[in-house]
Design an enzyme around this catalytic site. Structure first.
Site, mmCIF file in Angstrom:
data_model
loop_
_atom_site.group_PDB
_atom_site.id
_atom_site.type_symbol
_atom_site.label_atom_id
_atom_site.label_comp_id
_atom_site.label_asym_id
_atom_site.label_seq_id
_atom_site.Cartn_x
_atom_site.Cartn_y
_atom_site.Cartn_z
ATOM 1 N N ASP A 246 10.757 29.321 27.648
ATOM 2 C CA ASP A 246 10.872 30.677 27.125
ATOM 3 C C ASP A 246 11.973 30.838 26.087
ATOM 4 O OD1 ASP A 246 8.819 31.546 28.762
ATOM 5 O OD2 ASP A 246 10.175 32.105 30.389
ATOM 6 N N ASP A 270 14.751 34.608 24.930
ATOM 7 C CA ASP A 270 14.326 35.332 26.129
ATOM 8 C C ASP A 270 15.566 35.881 26.834
ATOM 9 O OD1 ASP A 270 12.423 36.358 27.892
ATOM 10 O OD2 ASP A 270 12.539 34.638 29.197
ATOM 11 N N ASP A 274 18.537 33.513 33.526
ATOM 12 C CA ASP A 274 17.444 33.862 34.426
ATOM 13 C C ASP A 274 17.542 33.000 35.677
ATOM 14 O OD1 ASP A 274 16.550 35.606 32.521
ATOM 15 O OD2 ASP A 274 14.556 34.718 32.304
ATOM 16 N N ARG A 326 19.086 45.088 31.396
ATOM 17 C CA ARG A 326 19.062 43.965 32.357
ATOM 18 C C ARG A 326 20.434 43.309 32.529
ATOM 19 N NH1 ARG A 326 13.316 40.652 31.840
ATOM 20 N NH2 ARG A 326 11.960 42.472 32.058
#
Length: 448
Positions: A246, A270, A274, A326
Site C-alpha cells: 500500500d 497510505d 498501520d 486517524r
C-alpha cells in the site's frame, strides 16, 4: 545529573552502587539476561530462527494471544515502574527530570553511544517487553544502496534485517535509503539510528510481518510509495512473491512486541503506521507525525475479530502540522492514548468503529479554527446508535480552542483496565514531555 561522591559516606556510596547495579540494564549478550527476556525467550524460542516460509498465520495468532497482557499484571508493572522512576529521579542519576520516563531512562547518559542497548530496557506501555536485538551482536550498515531485494549485499540495511539471529543495527554515517521493495524484517531486530541522520524515503518502506520483538528508533520515514509484484527475501533461507504494497511508512501484520520510538514520519502513499491482522503488544512513542491524511490505522477490518485482542499504547507523540485524520483510527481492541500533543487536525483526531475501548488520558488537544472540526472524536459509519455502548473516555485531557471529546459507554472497569498501560502525567506537562518528539539531534560524542 552531576553530583559529587565526596559528600557521600562509604555506606551511602555502597547503597547507591547497589541501586544503580540493580536498575541498570544488561548491555551485552554475554551478560545475565533479565527476567522479562527469559519469559519472552521461553515463550518464543521456537520462533527465533524460523523463516517466513514456515510461519503460518495460526502460529502468529497463537503467539500474539500470549502477548495480550493481563490487567492485574499491567497495573503491578505500571506501579513498580512509577516507583522506580521516582527513586531514580531522587538520586539524580541518568535523569533529565523531564517527566518522560523513556527519555529519562537513557538520554542523560553522556556515554549513551557506548551503552546503546540500555535503550531496550526503557520501553513502556504494552510494547515494553520488546527487546529487539538486545541479546545479539551489533551490525553496522555501511552501504545505503538497495541493489537486489532477493540477494542483498552485506553492509546494507536489507541484509541486516533479514538475518535469523538477534541484531542491534546501527549506521556508519548519515544516509538516505531508497528501497526498491518492502523492507521485510525478521524477529529480534533493533534499528537504532541515533547519532546519524538516516532517511527511509522515496521508495518502499518497512514491513513487520508475522514476527516478534522489534525496536525501531530514530528514523526519518517519508514519501513511501506502493511497490510489489516482485520477489523479496525475508530470511537467509527464504524469499517469496510480494503483491502490491500500500505504501505505508511502517506496516505491522500479525506482529507482536513492537516498539516504535522517536521516529519522524510524513507524506506516505497510505498510512504512516498501520497495525493489522492480530498485531498486539505495541508501543508507539515519542514520534513526530506531519503532513499526512490517514495517519494511523489500528485494526484490519470491522469483521476481523482476532483484532479484539489488540493492545496498543500511543504515548508522548506530537501530531503536528498538515495532518487530517486517524490519530489513530481504531477498530477492535484496547488503546491507551496518553500524554500526546495534538496541535493540528483537519477532520478529527481519534476515530473508531467495531467497539474499540479508547482510554484518552492527559493529552493536549488544540482544535483547528474550522468550527465544524472541533470534535476530537469520530465514530465511523454508524447510524443505529451502537456507538453509545463503546467505552471511550477522556480523563485529564486539556481541551483548547473549543476542542471537545464525546465520551461513551458505561465505563466498565475491566474494559479500561485492559486499555491502561502506564501512569498518565498531568496534561500541563505535555509540552515538556513531547518537546523532543521525533528524531533526536544526537550526534556522536554529544549528550542527547
Amino acid at each position: 545529573m552531576a553530583f559529587s561522591l565526596r559528600n557521600f559516606s562509604a555506606f551511602s556510596l555502597l547503597v547507591l552502587t547497589l541501586f544503580v547495579v540493580g536498575a541498570t540494564a544488561v548491555m551485552d549478550v554475554n551478560e545475565t539476561q533479565h527476567s522479562r527476556s527469559d519469559r519472552n525467550t521461553m515463550q518464543l524460542q521456537s520462533l527465533t530462527n524460523s523463516t517466513m516460509a514456515d510461519r503460518s498465520s495460526d502460529e502468529a495468532n497463537a503467539r500474539n494471544d500470549q502477548a495480550v497482557q493481563d490487567p492485574d499484571m499491567v497495573a503491578s508493572m505500571v506501579d513498580m515502574s512509577i516507583r522506580n522512576s521516582t527513586e531514580r529521579r531522587k538520586l539524580g542519576f541518568f535523569s533529565c527530570q523531564t517527566g518522560n520516563p523513556i527519555d529519562d531512562c537513557w538520554r542523560c547518559d553522556p556515554n549513551w553511544q557506548r551503552n546503546r542497548k540500555r535503550l531496550a530496557d526503557c520501553a513502556i506501555g504494552f510494547g515494553r517487553n520488546a527487546i529487539g536485538g538486545r541479546d545479539g551482536k551489533f551490525y553496522v550498515v555501511t552501504d545505503p544502496n538497495d541493489y537486489d531485494a532477493v540477494n542483498p549485499r552485506p553492509g546494507t540495511l536489507r541484509h541486516a534485517v533479514i538475518q535469523d539471529e538477534p541484531l542491534w543495527i546501527v549506521f556508519k554515517r548519515d544516509m538516505v535509503i531508497t528501497l526498491k521493495q518492502e523492507l521485510i524484517m525478521n524477529s529480534f531486530k533493533t534499528i537504532d539510528a541515533r547519532g546519524v541522520n538516516v532517511h527511509i524515503a522515496n521508495g518502499a518502506c518497512i514491513t513487520i510481518q508475522y514476527i516478534t520483538n522489534v525496536i525501531i528508533h530514530g528514523l526519518h520515514v517519508h514519501d513511501c510509495i506502493p511497490t510489489g509484484n516482485a520477489m523479496v527475501r525475508s530470511s537467509p533461507s527464504h524469499y517469496g512473491w510480494r503483491t502490491i504494497a500500500d505504501g505505508d511508512g511502517i506496516s505491522l501484520f500479525g506482529a507482536s512486541h513492537v516498539w516504535l520510538d522517536h521516529n519522524s514520519l510524513s507524506n506516505c502513499a497510505d498510512g504512516l503506521i498501520d497495525a493489522i491482522m492480530g498485531s498486539t503488544a505495541i508501543t508507539i512513542s515519542n514520534n513526530y507525525f506531519t503532513h499526512h491524511n490517514e495517519v494511523m490505522l489500528l485494526g484490519h477490518s470491522d469483521s476481523y475479530v482476532r483484532d479484539k485482542s489488540m493492545q496498543v499504547t500511543i504515548a508522548y507523540n506530537h501530531f503536528g502540522e498538515g495532518l487530517i485524520q486517524r490519530m489513530p483510527r481504531c477498530r477492535h481492541g484496547y488503546f491507551h492514548v496518553v500524554n500526546n500533543d495534538y496541535t493540528h487536525w483537519e477532520m478529527y483526531a481519534i476515530g473508531g468503529s467495531a467497539d474499540p475501548t479508547i482510554n484518552s488520558q492527559g493529552n493536549r488537544y488544540l482544535a483547528p479554527t474550522d468550527p465544524n472540526a472541533k470534535e476530537v472524536t469520530h465514530r465511523v459509519q454508524l447510524d443505529n446508535g451502537q456507538w453509545k455502548n463503546w467505552n471511550w473516555r477522556s480523563e485529564g485531557d486539556l481541551m483548547l480552542n473549543g476542542a471537545f471529546f464525546t465520551p461513551s459507554g458505561v465505563g466498565a472497569a475491566a474494559s479500561y483496565a485492559r486499555a491502561s498501560s502506564l501512569g498518565a502525567k498531568s496534561s500541563s506537562m505535555v509540552g515538556t514531555i513531547t518537546s523532543g518528539a521525533g528524531v533526536l539531534n544526537c550526534r556522536r560524542g554529544q549528550q542527547c
